[in-house]
Design an enzyme around this catalytic site. Structure first.
Site, mmCIF file in Angstrom:
data_model
loop_
_atom_site.group_PDB
_atom_site.id
_atom_site.type_symbol
_atom_site.label_atom_id
_atom_site.label_comp_id
_atom_site.label_asym_id
_atom_site.label_seq_id
_atom_site.Cartn_x
_atom_site.Cartn_y
_atom_site.Cartn_z
ATOM 1 N N ASP A 50 0.815 -1.210 0.000
ATOM 2 C CA ASP A 50 0.000 0.000 0.000
ATOM 3 C C ASP A 50 0.847 1.256 0.000
ATOM 4 O OD1 ASP A 50 0.925 -0.547 2.570
ATOM 5 O OD2 ASP A 50 -0.997 -0.280 3.566
ATOM 6 N N ASP A 88 6.947 3.822 3.465
ATOM 7 C CA ASP A 88 7.156 4.831 4.505
ATOM 8 C C ASP A 88 8.636 4.821 4.901
ATOM 9 O OD1 ASP A 88 6.845 6.639 6.572
ATOM 10 O OD2 ASP A 88 5.823 5.263 7.912
ATOM 11 N N LYS A 129 5.909 7.958 0.588
ATOM 12 C CA LYS A 129 6.097 9.195 1.337
ATOM 13 C C LYS A 129 7.435 9.826 0.965
ATOM 14 C CE LYS A 129 3.279 7.897 5.291
ATOM 15 N NZ LYS A 129 3.185 7.669 6.739
ATOM 16 N N PHE A 188 0.022 10.974 7.746
ATOM 17 C CA PHE A 188 -0.614 9.678 7.957
ATOM 18 C C PHE A 188 -1.895 9.585 7.140
ATOM 19 C CE2 PHE A 188 -2.777 6.186 9.943
ATOM 20 C CZ PHE A 188 -1.747 5.299 10.179
ATOM 21 N N VAL A 189 -1.964 8.579 6.285
ATOM 22 C CA VAL A 189 -3.121 8.440 5.395
ATOM 23 C C VAL A 189 -3.902 7.154 5.683
ATOM 24 C CG1 VAL A 189 -2.266 9.875 3.496
ATOM 25 C CG2 VAL A 189 -1.558 7.475 3.637
ATOM 26 N N ASP A 246 -5.028 1.490 6.933
ATOM 27 C CA ASP A 246 -5.789 1.540 8.182
ATOM 28 C C ASP A 246 -5.154 2.452 9.206
ATOM 29 O OD1 ASP A 246 -3.553 -0.332 8.693
ATOM 30 O OD2 ASP A 246 -4.531 -0.576 10.629
ATOM 31 N N ARG A 255 -10.057 0.837 6.258
ATOM 32 C CA ARG A 255 -9.518 0.194 5.046
ATOM 33 C C ARG A 255 -10.521 0.198 3.904
ATOM 34 N NH1 ARG A 255 -4.624 -2.368 6.390
ATOM 35 N NH2 ARG A 255 -4.546 -3.373 8.418
HETATM 36 P P1 IMP Z 1 7.413 1.027 6.413
HETATM 37 O O1 IMP Z 1 7.928 -0.331 6.793
HETATM 38 O O2 IMP Z 1 7.738 2.067 7.444
HETATM 39 O O3 IMP Z 1 7.809 1.467 5.014
HETATM 40 O O4 IMP Z 1 5.846 0.968 6.495
HETATM 41 C C1 IMP Z 1 5.135 0.232 5.656
HETATM 42 C C2 IMP Z 1 3.821 -0.199 6.272
HETATM 43 O O5 IMP Z 1 3.393 0.655 7.334
HETATM 44 C C3 IMP Z 1 2.783 -0.108 5.199
HETATM 45 O O6 IMP Z 1 2.670 -1.312 4.521
HETATM 46 C C4 IMP Z 1 1.556 0.280 5.963
HETATM 47 O O7 IMP Z 1 0.866 -0.885 6.361
HETATM 48 C C5 IMP Z 1 2.047 1.019 7.174
HETATM 49 N N1 IMP Z 1 1.967 2.490 6.982
HETATM 50 C C6 IMP Z 1 2.968 3.351 6.738
HETATM 51 N N2 IMP Z 1 2.533 4.610 6.615
HETATM 52 C C7 IMP Z 1 1.195 4.554 6.784
HETATM 53 C C8 IMP Z 1 0.142 5.547 6.749
HETATM 54 O O8 IMP Z 1 0.342 6.750 6.521
HETATM 55 N N3 IMP Z 1 -1.121 5.067 6.953
HETATM 56 C C9 IMP Z 1 -1.409 3.764 7.191
HETATM 57 N N4 IMP Z 1 -0.459 2.809 7.218
HETATM 58 C C10 IMP Z 1 0.826 3.203 7.016
HETATM 59 MG MG MG Z 2 -0.761 -1.343 7.774
#
Ligand code: IMP
Ligand code: MG
Length: 172
Positions: free
Chosen positions: A96, A99, A128, A149-150, A156, A162
């Site tokens: 999705d 981040d 992001k 945060f989206v 979710d 969702r």
């Molecule tokens: P990362 O490992 O920090 O890149 O985060 C990835 C996971 O964190 C994504 O697959 C999402 O499930 C969750 N996530 C990151 N940012 C957001 C947000 O802004 N809203 C909701 N879920 C997020």
């Molecule tokens: Mg998630």
């Protein structure tokens, strides 16, 4: 908390048309396995894959990294012990949102450690604009957003939202 619409359903649909065309052109003639990271990519994957008229395979992986908050916990948990058989396949990982990069980095590392794919690429609906905690970039992204945060369209907050048809920003 207020919710501001960032990408309405029609804008997402139009962008998926473009992404799907690009992916279809690239993967034509290649043995493609799509690996959807659940739960977040469920809606994105369902809408994107129906626009790709190729004989692809679909596999899913349950991975969690948020555990309820607005900030990534930094701990990536795999809910399956075994990965699907990806040997000799072109793998397209779908998530999705990109981040910190920790989730997709952990998934990619595990893939290369335990399987022998021909090629691995990453497609996300959102990425992001920020510095990543891990050296990971998406090969394909629907939209770039700020460090906010989206929710919605699969994303979710604490297990909720969702099923919103659009992407919204959650603001305190
Ligand atoms: P990362 O490992 O920090 O890149 O985060 C990835 C996971 O964190 C994504 O697959 C999402 O499930 C969750 N996530 C990151 N940012 C957001 C947000 O802004 N809203 C909701 N879920 C997020
Ligand atoms: Mg998630």
């Amino acid at each position: 908390m207020t919710e501001r619409i960032l990408f309405p359903a029609a804008a997402i649909a139009a962008r998926l048309d473009e992404l799907a065309a690009e992916l279809t052109a690239f993967y034509t003639g290649k043995p493609l396995t799509v690996l959807a990271i659940l739960n977040g990519s469920l809606v994105f994957a369902a809408d994107l894959l129906r626009r790709i008229p190729l004989p692809l395979r679909l596999e899913c992986l349950n991975v969690a990294s948020y555990h309820g908050g607005l900030e990534s916990s930094g701990v990536v948990t795999f809910q399956q012990n075994n990965l699907p058989d990806l040997d000799g396949r072109h793998v397209l990982i779908l998530d999705d949102i990109l981040d910190t990069g920790r989730t997709l980095h952990a998934v990619k590392c595990r893939l290369f450690k335990e399987t022998h794919p021909l090629d691995v690429r990453v497609a996300v609906l959102l990425k992001k604009r920020k510095e990543r905690a891990e050296p990971l970039e998406a090969d394909y992204a629907g939209f770039e957003i700020g460090d906010e945060f989206v929710i919605g369209y699969g994303l979710d907050y604490d297990g909720r939202y969702r099923n919103l048809p659009e992407v919204r920003v959650l603001e305190p």
